[in-house]
Motif scaffolding. Structure first.
Motif, PDB file in Angstrom:
ATOM      1  N   TYR A   1       9.452  -6.625  -6.422  1.00 45.69           N
ATOM      2  CA  TYR A   1      10.806  -6.190  -6.757  1.00 45.69           C
ATOM      3  C   TYR A   1      10.990  -4.676  -6.572  1.00 45.69           C
ATOM      4  CZ  TYR A   1      12.598 -10.656  -8.335  1.00 45.69           C
ATOM      5  OH  TYR A   1      13.057 -11.948  -8.361  1.00 45.69           O
ATOM      6  N   ARG A   2       9.896  -3.934  -6.531  1.00 42.57           N
ATOM      7  CA  ARG A   2       9.999  -2.500  -6.262  1.00 42.57           C
ATOM      8  C   ARG A   2       9.960  -2.183  -4.775  1.00 42.57           C
ATOM      9  NH1 ARG A   2       6.135   0.863 -10.533  1.00 42.57           N
ATOM     10  NH2 ARG A   2       7.301   0.366 -12.434  1.00 42.57           N
TER      11      ARG A   2
ATOM     12  N   ARG B   1      14.673  -4.676  -3.412  1.00 45.35           N
ATOM     13  CA  ARG B   1      15.117  -4.063  -4.664  1.00 45.35           C
ATOM     14  C   ARG B   1      16.517  -4.570  -5.039  1.00 45.35           C
ATOM     15  NH1 ARG B   1      12.089   0.547  -6.152  1.00 45.35           N
ATOM     16  NH2 ARG B   1      13.893   1.572  -7.136  1.00 45.35           N
TER      17      ARG B   1
END
Length: 287
Positions: free
Chosen positions: A174-175, A179
């Motif tokens: 997710y980073r 995102r």
């Protein structure tokens, strides 16, 4: 969308075609082994601009055959597969859009079949994979030393199904992968249907740690041989560090650079307006 079976090496891969224009955009997915939905669907808008948008699930994933044969998972064979798809479908000269591993395959195709390429969008990839590995390390280091050690231990012990390891991978995805609060359906579909044969052989069994045959891939010394115009796409939070993508521009004879703040590995979903504002005019210029 039309689905077209293509015979490759005695197996069948599934190609997808949208639009009827004479100008073809050939979209190449990543992985190896991540089906094309996530990157194909993000570029279907060009069919409304008079392009024919074509992609395919590479052998070993998606709706294509998934043979159990490690000898098939090589860069050279995938280059020939790409040419078979192009020639079988009668696509003529194409604009190549490649994301991640698809960018590596796109580069190899530009080197092997230069006359077939109008231009090339190289998205979220660098061409010295030892440096890409350094990007994985930096991303993990941002989680803290204890987490880095935990991930290394879990990988060496074969206990990566443990919740603490899975939590770290989720955070990294997710980073540095996408995102967005909620991933688009095509992204979810691709990542839920990975072909692990080519992925494990060429990349390795663990995300953010390349231990497969691509680990020592390095084509920086050959970038000067690319004759097609290239748009190099990089993003601020990508695990393929933007400064590594930018290095390619120093060696490619005819290149442009597009950088996307706030994005990771999929700027075409994270910032579609900005992404297509850069990619659309590049494709149009070399149409």
């Amino acid at each position: 969308m039309e689905r077209i079976p293509v015979s490759v090496d005695g197996h069948t891969v599934t190609a997808y075609s949208e639009g009827t224009g004479d100008d073809v955009i050939l979209v190449v997915h990543g992985g190896p082994g991540v089906p094309c939905d996530y990157v194909r669907d993000a570029h279907l808008r060009y069919a409304e601009e008079g392009y024919r948008v074509v992609s395919w699930d590479q052998l070993g994933c998606g709706e294509s055959d998934r043979p159990d044969d490690d000898s098939l998972w090589t860069v050279e064979r995938y280059v020939q597969e790409m040419e078979t798809v192009r020639s079988t479908l009668g696509l003529g000269r194409v604009a190549v859009v490649g994301n991640s591993w698809g960018g590596m395959l796109g580069l190899e195709y530009c080197l092997a079949y230069a006359d077939n390429v109008k231009c090339f969008v190289s998205s979220s990839i660098a061409y010295d994979f030892r440096e890409v590995q350094a990007g994985f390390v930096r991303c993990k280091q941002n989680l803290g030393d204890e987490t880095v050690l935990m991930m290394a231990r879990r990988e060496s012990e074969g206990t990566t199904e443990h919740p603490e390891y899975q939590a770290a991978v989720t955070m990294l995805l997710y980073r540095h992968m996408c995102r967005m609060e909620t991933w688009p359906e095509p992204v979810q579909k691709s990542l839920s249907d990975i072909g692990y044969g080519p992925l494990r052989r060429m990349f390795g069994p663990h995300l953010f740690n390349c231990t497969g045959t691509l680990r020592w891939y390095d084509r920086v010394g050959d970038l000067h041989r690319v004759t097609a115009p290239v748009l190099v796409v990089a993003s601020e939070h990508d695990y393929v560090l933007p400064e590594l993508c930018a290095v390619s521009c120093q060696y490619l004879p005819d290149s442009e650079y597009a950088f996307f703040p706030g994005c990771a590995h999929m700027p075409f979903w994270e910032n579609p307006q900005g992404y297509h504002a850069a990619v659309g005019p590049f494709l149009e210029k070399h149409r």
